[in-house]
Design a protein around this motif. Sequence first.
Motif, PDB file in Angstrom:
ATOM      1  N   ARG A 199       4.291 -68.273 -34.968  1.00  0.00           N
ATOM      2  CA  ARG A 199       4.549 -69.695 -34.773  1.00  0.00           C
ATOM      3  C   ARG A 199       3.824 -70.182 -33.523  1.00  0.00           C
ATOM      4  NH1 ARG A 199      10.924 -68.387 -35.373  1.00  0.00           N
ATOM      5  NH2 ARG A 199      11.019 -68.165 -37.654  1.00  0.00           N
ATOM      6  N   ARG A 200       3.572 -71.456 -33.475  1.00  0.00           N
ATOM      7  CA  ARG A 200       2.931 -72.033 -32.280  1.00  0.00           C
ATOM      8  C   ARG A 200       3.759 -71.719 -31.038  1.00  0.00           C
ATOM      9  NH1 ARG A 200      -0.835 -76.306 -33.432  1.00  0.00           N
ATOM     10  NH2 ARG A 200      -0.283 -77.317 -31.465  1.00  0.00           N
ATOM     11  N   ALA A 201       5.078 -71.765 -31.178  1.00  0.00           N
ATOM     12  CA  ALA A 201       5.950 -71.472 -30.033  1.00  0.00           C
ATOM     13  C   ALA A 201       5.750 -70.049 -29.538  1.00  0.00           C
ATOM     14  CB  ALA A 201       7.407 -71.693 -30.423  1.00  0.00           C
ATOM     15  N   ASP A 202       5.476 -69.100 -30.454  1.00  0.00           N
ATOM     16  CA  ASP A 202       5.206 -67.717 -30.047  1.00  0.00           C
ATOM     17  C   ASP A 202       3.965 -67.652 -29.163  1.00  0.00           C
ATOM     18  OD1 ASP A 202       7.303 -66.728 -31.672  1.00  0.00           O
ATOM     19  OD2 ASP A 202       5.965 -66.608 -33.406  1.00  0.00           O
ATOM     20  N   VAL A 203       2.940 -68.385 -29.557  1.00  0.00           N
ATOM     21  CA  VAL A 203       1.673 -68.370 -28.826  1.00  0.00           C
ATOM     22  C   VAL A 203       1.883 -68.879 -27.400  1.00  0.00           C
ATOM     23  CG1 VAL A 203      -0.693 -69.232 -28.775  1.00  0.00           C
ATOM     24  CG2 VAL A 203       0.385 -68.673 -30.964  1.00  0.00           C
ATOM     25  N   GLU A 253      -5.468 -79.252 -35.419  1.00  0.00           N
ATOM     26  CA  GLU A 253      -4.262 -78.694 -34.789  1.00  0.00           C
ATOM     27  C   GLU A 253      -4.558 -77.342 -34.152  1.00  0.00           C
ATOM     28  OE1 GLU A 253      -3.419 -81.661 -37.753  1.00  0.00           O
ATOM     29  OE2 GLU A 253      -4.476 -79.740 -37.958  1.00  0.00           O
ATOM     30  N   PHE A 254      -5.343 -76.525 -34.831  1.00  0.00           N
ATOM     31  CA  PHE A 254      -5.714 -75.209 -34.283  1.00  0.00           C
ATOM     32  C   PHE A 254      -6.555 -75.372 -33.027  1.00  0.00           C
ATOM     33  CE2 PHE A 254      -8.635 -71.607 -33.949  1.00  0.00           C
ATOM     34  CZ  PHE A 254      -7.764 -70.536 -33.987  1.00  0.00           C
ATOM     35  N   ILE A 255      -7.509 -76.263 -33.054  1.00  0.00           N
ATOM     36  CA  ILE A 255      -8.366 -76.494 -31.889  1.00  0.00           C
ATOM     37  C   ILE A 255      -7.528 -76.941 -30.696  1.00  0.00           C
ATOM     38  CG2 ILE A 255     -10.180 -77.988 -30.960  1.00  0.00           C
ATOM     39  CD1 ILE A 255     -11.444 -77.955 -33.772  1.00  0.00           C
ATOM     40  N   GLU A 257      -6.915 -66.151 -33.727  1.00  0.00           N
ATOM     41  CA  GLU A 257      -7.831 -66.381 -34.836  1.00  0.00           C
ATOM     42  C   GLU A 257      -7.254 -67.422 -35.777  1.00  0.00           C
ATOM     43  OE1 GLU A 257      -6.725 -62.814 -37.976  1.00  0.00           O
ATOM     44  OE2 GLU A 257      -8.232 -62.409 -36.451  1.00  0.00           O
ATOM     45  N   GLY A 258      -8.145 -68.113 -36.478  1.00  0.00           N
ATOM     46  CA  GLY A 258      -7.687 -69.105 -37.428  1.00  0.00           C
ATOM     47  C   GLY A 258      -8.792 -70.049 -37.836  1.00  0.00           C
ATOM     48  N   ILE A 314      -4.151 -58.245 -27.750  1.00  0.00           N
ATOM     49  CA  ILE A 314      -3.221 -58.718 -28.765  1.00  0.00           C
ATOM     50  C   ILE A 314      -3.900 -59.838 -29.548  1.00  0.00           C
ATOM     51  CG2 ILE A 314      -0.998 -59.847 -29.203  1.00  0.00           C
ATOM     52  CD1 ILE A 314      -0.728 -56.978 -28.175  1.00  0.00           C
ATOM     53  N   THR A 315      -3.784 -59.748 -30.880  1.00  0.00           N
ATOM     54  CA  THR A 315      -4.333 -60.778 -31.755  1.00  0.00           C
ATOM     55  C   THR A 315      -3.200 -61.465 -32.514  1.00  0.00           C
ATOM     56  OG1 THR A 315      -6.492 -59.706 -32.083  1.00  0.00           O
ATOM     57  CG2 THR A 315      -5.744 -61.181 -33.824  1.00  0.00           C
ATOM     58  N   VAL A 316      -3.312 -62.773 -32.637  1.00  0.00           N
ATOM     59  CA  VAL A 316      -2.381 -63.535 -33.473  1.00  0.00           C
ATOM     60  C   VAL A 316      -3.185 -64.493 -34.344  1.00  0.00           C
ATOM     61  CG1 VAL A 316      -0.450 -63.413 -31.858  1.00  0.00           C
ATOM     62  CG2 VAL A 316      -2.045 -65.333 -31.710  1.00  0.00           C
ATOM     63  N   HIS A 317      -2.621 -64.810 -35.501  1.00  0.00           N
ATOM     64  CA  HIS A 317      -3.261 -65.751 -36.418  1.00  0.00           C
ATOM     65  C   HIS A 317      -2.213 -66.768 -36.848  1.00  0.00           C
ATOM     66  CE1 HIS A 317      -6.096 -66.352 -40.118  1.00  0.00           C
ATOM     67  NE2 HIS A 317      -5.517 -67.481 -39.758  1.00  0.00           N
ATOM     68  N   PRO A 318      -2.028 -67.821 -36.056  1.00  0.00           N
ATOM     69  CA  PRO A 318      -1.052 -68.848 -36.428  1.00  0.00           C
ATOM     70  C   PRO A 318      -1.578 -69.705 -37.574  1.00  0.00           C
ATOM     71  CG  PRO A 318      -2.209 -69.478 -34.420  1.00  0.00           C
ATOM     72  CD  PRO A 318      -2.698 -68.106 -34.768  1.00  0.00           C
ATOM     73  N   ARG A 319      -0.809 -69.785 -38.643  1.00  0.00           N
ATOM     74  CA  ARG A 319      -1.204 -70.586 -39.804  1.00  0.00           C
ATOM     75  C   ARG A 319      -0.415 -71.903 -39.820  1.00  0.00           C
ATOM     76  NH1 ARG A 319      -4.313 -67.743 -43.456  1.00  0.00           N
ATOM     77  NH2 ARG A 319      -4.485 -65.508 -43.020  1.00  0.00           N
TER      78      ARG A 319
END
Length: 237
Positions: free
Chosen positions: A52-56, A76-78, A70-71, A40-45
Amino acid sequence: MTKLSVNINKVATIRNARGGDTPNVTKVALDCESFGADGITVHPRPDERHIRRADVYEMRPLLRTEFNIEGYPSPEFIELVLQVKPHQVTLVPDEPSQITSNAGWDTKRNLEFLTEVLDLFAKAGIRTSVFVAADNEMVEYAAKAGADRVELYTEPYATLFPKEPELAIAPFIEAAKTARRLGLGLNAGHDLNLQNLNYLYKNIPWLDEVSIGHALISDALYLGLEKTIRAYKDCLR
């Protein structure tokens, strides 16, 4: 066998358009796994316009296959990636306002920055992938930066494929050979679909993973999610 990672951003886009929790993103991710997806891939922006971050945080402990986040490596991403610790992190050079990833890194120009970020993730035990164009020099500098894999940006291939498939695939074969020579793993993604995926796979059978979202979710509107995932998997045999 090349693995299929399903990008579920479009599912989150549908949910967010109406509010509430329908469709439930985590359930769709788990269903994709049960239907045969290898990851599964997600790209939270930053603006959370889809994932959303909560989904992750919610789906990470529930997933049974590989999880790829990915992002763009903002602070914040790190932080998110280091807390969640997915199997793989894919770095893309996106601006916050971009609709989708539409270019690979200039790995030569960003060598110092990428080296620092990749080292940080490597120390955390997270496999790293860098999104690049089908350009030998960009692949080479991704290796110098310390990436475990590169992900080839396949929109140019997908655009040219209907008219001139041999010409479309040529630079990707060369970039893939360069990655293999340098000991890099190889991923691919962007605009791959049921029409062009098998040709890519037949010409580059050592692909480790393809990440597909928009076309797959669009096909699922007609075929159903389970049948669609099986059809994409069939392209990788």
